[in-house]
Design an enzyme around this catalytic site. Structure first.
Site, PDB file in Angstrom:
ATOM      1  N   ASP A  91      54.948  49.606  32.597  1.00 28.12           N
ATOM      2  CA  ASP A  91      54.947  50.353  33.855  1.00 28.12           C
ATOM      3  C   ASP A  91      56.267  51.088  34.084  1.00 28.12           C
ATOM      4  OD1 ASP A  91      52.630  50.252  35.353  1.00 28.12           O
ATOM      5  OD2 ASP A  91      53.006  48.207  36.050  1.00 28.12           O
ATOM      6  N   LYS A 148      41.565  49.239  34.544  1.00 34.62           N
ATOM      7  CA  LYS A 148      42.542  49.194  33.448  1.00 34.62           C
ATOM      8  C   LYS A 148      41.958  48.429  32.258  1.00 34.62           C
ATOM      9  CE  LYS A 148      46.371  49.796  36.605  1.00 34.62           C
ATOM     10  NZ  LYS A 148      47.297  49.201  37.567  1.00 34.62           N
ATOM     11  N   GLN A 208      50.085  43.484  38.704  1.00 33.10           N
ATOM     12  CA  GLN A 208      49.549  44.397  39.714  1.00 33.10           C
ATOM     13  C   GLN A 208      50.252  44.163  41.059  1.00 33.10           C
ATOM     14  OE1 GLN A 208      47.097  46.823  39.012  1.00 33.10           O
ATOM     15  NE2 GLN A 208      47.574  47.543  41.069  1.00 33.10           N
TER      16      GLN A 208
END
Ligand code: NDP
Length: 288
Positions: A120, A53, A97
């Site tokens: 997200d 990422k 994460q």
């Protein structure tokens, strides 16, 4: 007939070029989108995702910072960091994460992320907006799948889409997005009876199960578009999807390879969401 193997690399490269141009335009106006990625603990798969990422951000000119915290980090310490990032003007997207270590409650952490920085689309308020079809941030993996289908000009309205998997991260939002595209949607899960009978009706079949190569040719209708979200290891430790690629190749019309399609497309949608969050946030000064 052999399926068309979807060229994920080319698709991803062209979308990232578009994002790069958008970031360049923002830079010309003195702004730079910024993403903070938070990694707690030393899960090796998570570490790889986080590295990918950060690298993708760099490629397109997005500012990124990775906060690597030890596994013993307390929930309070993590919430304090998120509070700081919520107030940091350089940061437009915050990604924690998952999975988090067991002593930290994921839902509390997700709820603490500003809904404007939740790139997200995990925050319940954003999930609610998705549910009622209000414009806003879209979850990365499912929106990446829709992007693939759009770019290939796969007709969706009126078609039967079957999603195998009902997780909050992939299966459920995937079904919602397909519904918004006017597909007729069926969701299957571990309790579904006669799975193959149902999946064989699919014009578009999305596998998001987490079981290596479980979708075989008997699950697939001739000519169906097969999208494999799964990321698993096979018996030799090699990365593979939920679909038995070789077995299905002769039956499907289109198929996504694993690795190299849904995975990088997911990261691409994260970049897109970060840029969109920065655009919504208005004028921000580039970091020194
Ligand atoms: P989860 O484990 O949260 O969900 C798996 C789903 O599959 C559940 O709904 C489960 O049903 C269902 N399921 C399990 N076994 C069967 C079965 N035998 N038949 C039918 N359905 C079954 O996984 P995720 O949704 O988070 O992830 C799915 C896969 O996608 C994983 O391989 C993951 O690594 C990958 N992934 C890939 C991403 C990418 O960027 N490419 C991003 C996110 C995930 P039930 O609800 O009944 O338990």
């Amino acid at each position: 007939m052999t399926a068309n193997v979807i060229n994920g690399k080319a698709l991803v490269a062209s979308i990232r070029e578009e994002i790069k141009r958008d970031v360049q335009e923002m830079a010309n106006a003195g702004k730079q989108p910024g993403l903070a990625v938070v990694l707690v603990g030393d899960d090796s798969a998570s570490a790889v995702y986080v590295r990918n990422k950060a690298k993708a951000c760099e490629e397109v000119g997005i500012y990124s910072e990775v906060h690597r915290l030890p596994a013993e980090t307390t929930e309070t310490e993590l919430l304090t960091l998120i509070g700081q990032l919520n107030n940091d003007e350089r940061i437009h997207g915050i990604l924690v994460q998952l999975p988090l270590p067991k002593h930290i409650q994921e839902d509390i952490v997700i709820d603490s992320i500003s809904i404007h920085k939740d790139v997200d689309c995990f925050h319940p308020a954003n999930v609610g907006n998705l549910m009622i079809g209000k414009p806003g941030v879209l979850p990365c993996t499912p929106s990446g799948v829709i992007e693939i289908l759009h770019r290939l000009q796969v007709p969706l309205a009126g078609k039967h889409a079957v999603v195998v998997g009902r997780s909050n991260i992939v299966g459920k939002p995937m079904a919602l997005l397909l519904l918004q595209e006017h597909a007729t949607v069926t969701i299957c899960h571990s309790r579904t009876e006669r799975l193959a009978e149902i999946t064989r009706q699919a014009d578009i079949l999305v596998a998001a199960v987490g079981r290596a190569k479980m979708i075989k040719k008997e699950h697939v209708k001739e000519g169906a578009v097969v999208i494999d979200v799964g990321m698993n290891r096979d018996e030799n430790g090699k990365l593979c999807g939920d679909v038995d690629f070789d077995d299905v190749l002769e039956t499907a019309g289109y198929i996504t390879p694993v690795p190299g399609c849904v995975g990088p497309m997911t990261i691409t949608m994260l970049l897109k969401n970060t840029v969109a969050a920065a655009e919504r946030a208005g004028s921000h000064v580039s970091p020194e």
